[in-house]
Design an enzyme around this catalytic site. Structure first.
Site, mmCIF file in Angstrom:
data_model
loop_
_atom_site.group_PDB
_atom_site.id
_atom_site.type_symbol
_atom_site.label_atom_id
_atom_site.label_comp_id
_atom_site.label_asym_id
_atom_site.label_seq_id
_atom_site.Cartn_x
_atom_site.Cartn_y
_atom_site.Cartn_z
ATOM 1 N N HIS A 65 -1.388 7.735 7.442
ATOM 2 C CA HIS A 65 -0.259 7.269 8.248
ATOM 3 C C HIS A 65 0.636 8.417 8.726
ATOM 4 O O HIS A 65 1.689 8.179 9.322
ATOM 5 C CB HIS A 65 0.581 6.248 7.459
ATOM 6 C CG HIS A 65 0.074 4.848 7.614
ATOM 7 N ND1 HIS A 65 -0.777 4.267 6.713
ATOM 8 C CD2 HIS A 65 0.259 3.931 8.589
ATOM 9 C CE1 HIS A 65 -1.079 3.048 7.124
ATOM 10 N NE2 HIS A 65 -0.458 2.808 8.252
ATOM 11 N N LYS A 104 0.859 -1.192 0.000
ATOM 12 C CA LYS A 104 0.000 0.000 0.000
ATOM 13 C C LYS A 104 0.889 1.234 0.000
ATOM 14 O O LYS A 104 1.934 1.251 0.643
ATOM 15 C CB LYS A 104 -0.875 0.025 1.254
ATOM 16 C CG LYS A 104 -1.996 -0.970 1.188
ATOM 17 C CD LYS A 104 -3.132 -0.534 2.101
ATOM 18 C CE LYS A 104 -4.204 -1.590 2.148
ATOM 19 N NZ LYS A 104 -4.656 -1.863 3.489
ATOM 20 N N HIS A 150 -0.086 6.856 2.668
ATOM 21 C CA HIS A 150 -1.062 7.930 2.483
ATOM 22 C C HIS A 150 -1.190 8.777 3.739
ATOM 23 O O HIS A 150 -0.579 8.481 4.768
ATOM 24 C CB HIS A 150 -2.405 7.372 2.013
ATOM 25 C CG HIS A 150 -3.051 6.460 3.005
ATOM 26 N ND1 HIS A 150 -3.780 6.920 4.070
ATOM 27 C CD2 HIS A 150 -3.042 5.112 3.093
ATOM 28 C CE1 HIS A 150 -4.199 5.900 4.773
ATOM 29 N NE2 HIS A 150 -3.770 4.788 4.205
HETATM 30 N N1 ARG Z 1 -0.271 -2.040 10.314
HETATM 31 C C1 ARG Z 1 -1.320 -1.600 11.185
HETATM 32 C C2 ARG Z 1 -2.218 -0.597 10.465
HETATM 33 O O1 ARG Z 1 -1.778 0.087 9.561
HETATM 34 C C3 ARG Z 1 -0.801 -0.948 12.433
HETATM 35 C C4 ARG Z 1 0.078 -1.808 13.299
HETATM 36 C C5 ARG Z 1 0.247 -1.224 14.657
HETATM 37 N N2 ARG Z 1 1.125 -1.933 15.515
HETATM 38 C C6 ARG Z 1 0.827 -3.071 16.151
HETATM 39 N N3 ARG Z 1 1.749 -3.621 16.886
HETATM 40 N N4 ARG Z 1 -0.353 -3.623 16.083
HETATM 41 O O2 ARG Z 1 -3.365 -0.489 10.820
#
Ligand code: ARG
Length: 574
Positions: free
Chosen positions: A139, A133, A136
């Site tokens: 984030h 992805k 964007h």
């Molecule tokens: N990749 C996930 C997202 O974009 C966030 C991960 C956050 N960290 C974790 N340890 N769960 O929604």
């Protein structure tokens, strides 16, 4: 010692003298924490609420305040007066100016630094982007909050570990492999990168709607990744590289770096241990074929935490539990922060609770640092619906706009491109860290590209203004500072803002809230600009000039440090 600490020490000493031998008297440090800044100037610069002593002394606050006011020997630090149950302090302005400036100037750019974190480690899980992805605007907050918190904690002496917990596990990667093998071509993906992967992924979903057997194909390829099939792994790792390569320019522009990119896939082989441990501790129960940890929903309000799906595979939470155990064992953290949108609140509360039930008392050190949603022009973002705003585009647009303004207002500036970059990015980051993190943000170009009012460029401009004044002062005779020249209300307000900065840094760490620093720096700038309009800096009177230059230098250092802590550059000219 700064003024507040001196005051706290003085109060502690006076209490000790007045009430010697009584148990439970507060320490100077505790008193520092009790000291308040009164809401109105007539009530002085600091107030000590004497009810804090009532219990130990078994006396009413006014009586205590009156005794202390009579006994205190404040010298030239301040004047102390009883007002009701408070002991109010009116600082001696010259003395306050001297102390504050000495402090700020001795610290240089490490003003507000502390040793409170020595020997302690804070893990910060932030940015944590998803494979295939594009980066964007959604984030931006996690990235800048995490980045800023890292700088704030390091300023306070902590060691930090920045972790990009990549979203690199799940059936979607099987689908992507199928899509690539069916409709993609290597050269094109290599050249176009993530946008091409996104196109293939969208194509998969369109086709799967017509032909549901494609989902089985996706699952088959995901299984191949799980089983370590060579081709599957090669493609999967390639997609990962492409994603990181795509994100790199954005991270570079923002100055963001990580100590670890261990994402979800890193923990897959560490989940067996979690499952076994949960089973040994009798925490796993079967629910419709799946394994879950019951969280006593009636009392906690939390549904059971799913650990293994019916088919025996792990989920997001299982991998997060494995990650937390790994981080504790690897870094022995004092705190582990998860900078993630509040929509995931339940997920974090659930898996924190599971860790607590496993008997780990450090479960209390896991903190979900939640933040609000970002919408664009009132519409929420959706990759599927094509309503997205890529961060790289946002940053570049802001840089371009900054460049236009510079061309117009400072045509003679030397390094225009560099400054435009610092200012454009500063504008975007400031807008993101301006308000309390839990507040939802509606992204509008108007707000981000506005360079007036409370904005990043305004703060940067104030810094450049200080630098310019200091350049003009270069080569002038350096006289002794006449502190009495800083007795007026404008200078005193400015000194007050300066003296509060270290507390703002600590509070920002305590509440995981960089906006506290954004606000402190903005208020400092406002106070400086008022002072600047009222006073010329380079005047003939040498002692007065020295005082204003010292004040300007202190402000400049503090703005620079403050901006650094929220991840914004401070150009010297703009
Ligand atoms: N990749 C996930 C997202 O974009 C966030 C991960 C956050 N960290 C974790 N340890 N769960 O929604």
């Amino acid at each position: 010692m700064d003024t507040k600490q001196s005051l706290a020490a003085l109060i502690a000493e006076t209490i000790e003298n007045c009430y010697m031998g009584i148990d439970g008297l507060p320490t100077a440090e505790e008193i520092g924490g009790y000291l308040e800044i009164p809401p109105q100037k007539e009530m002085g610069d600091y107030a000590f609420p004497c009810f804090k002593l009532s219990r130990a002394l078994r006396m009413g606050p006014p009586q205590i305040a009156s005794t202390l006011a009579g006994a205190i020997d404040a010298g030239d630090l301040c004047e102390a007066k009883q007002q009701g149950g408070y002991l109010n302090f009116f600082l001696n302005r010259d003395n306050f100016a001297q102390k504050t400036l000495d402090n700020v100037l001795a610290a240089g750019e490490s003003y507000g630094a502390d040793t409170m974190g020595e020997g302690k480690t804070v893990c910060i899980d932030y940015s944590s982007i998803n494979i295939a992805k594009r980066f964007h605007i959604g984030h931006l907050s996690t990235t800048m909050l995490g980045h800023s918190l890292g700088r704030i904690f390091r300023h306070l002496g902590y060691k930090t570990v920045g972790i990009n917990h990549l979203g690199d596990w799940g059936t979607q990667f099987g689908k992507l492999i199928y899509a690539f093998k069916t409709w993609g071509n290597e050269a094109e993906v290599e050249e176009k990168g993530v946008p091409e992967l996104t196109r293939l992924y969208v194509k998969f979903h369109e086709e799967a709607e017509k032909d549901p057997t494609l989902d089985d194909e996706g699952r088959r390829w995901f299984k191949a990744i799980e089983d370590g099939d060579e081709e599957a792994l090669r493609l999967f790792n390639w997609f990962k590289d492409l994603t990181l390569r795509d994100a790199k320019p954005v991270y570079d522009m923002l100055g963001v770096e990580f100590d670890s990119y261990n994402g979800e896939s890193f923990y897959v082989d560490k989940t067996d241990r979690v499952v076994n441990e949960l089973r040994e501790k009798n925490l796993l129960t079967l629910s419709e074929g799946a394994s879950v940890v019951d969280l006593d929903e009636e009392n906690s309000g939390m549904p059971p935490c799913l650990i293994l799906k019916k088919d025996g595979t792990t989920i997001y939470a299982t991998r997060d539990i494995a990650a937390a155990l790994y981080r504790k064992e690897t870094y022995d953290f004092d705190k582990c922060l998860y900078v993630v949108a509040y929509q995931q609140d339940l997920h974090f509360r659930q898996f924190f609770k599971v860790i607590e039930k496993m008997g780990y008392d450090w479960a209390k050190d896991l903190k979900h640092v939640a933040f609000g949603m970002i919408s664009v022009g009132g519409q929420s973002l959706s990759t599927r619906k094509g309503h997205v705003l890529f961060l790289e585009d946002v940053l570049n647009t802001a840089i371009q706009k900054a460049r236009e303004i510079i061309d117009e207002k400072s045509p003679d500036l030397e390094n225009k491109d560099e400054v435009a970059k610092q200012v454009g990015i500063g504008a975007v980051v400031y807008a993101d860290l301006q308000n309390g993190r839990i507040k939802d943000i509606d992204f509008t170009w108007e707000r981000v590209l506005s360079f007036d009012g409370e904005t990043g460029p305004y703060v940067q401009y104030t810094h450049a203004r200080c630098c310019s004044a200091l350049r003009k002062a270069e080569g002038l005779e350096e006289a002794a500072i006449d502190y009495s020249a800083l007795g007026d209300d404008f200078a005193q307000e400015l000194l007050r803002q300066l003296s509060r900065f270290p507390d703002a840094v600590k509070e920002a760490a305590l509440r995981y809230e960089p906006s506290i620093i954004t606000r402190a720096v903005t208020e400092l700038c406002k106070a400086y600009n008022k002072f600047y309009y009222e006073n010329r800096i380079i005047v003939d009177e040498a002692g007065v000039r020295a005082a204003r230059i010292a004040l300007t230098r202190a402000v400049k250092n503090t703005i620079k440090t403050g901006l650094y802590l929220i991840g914004i550059e401070a150009p010297e000219r703009m």
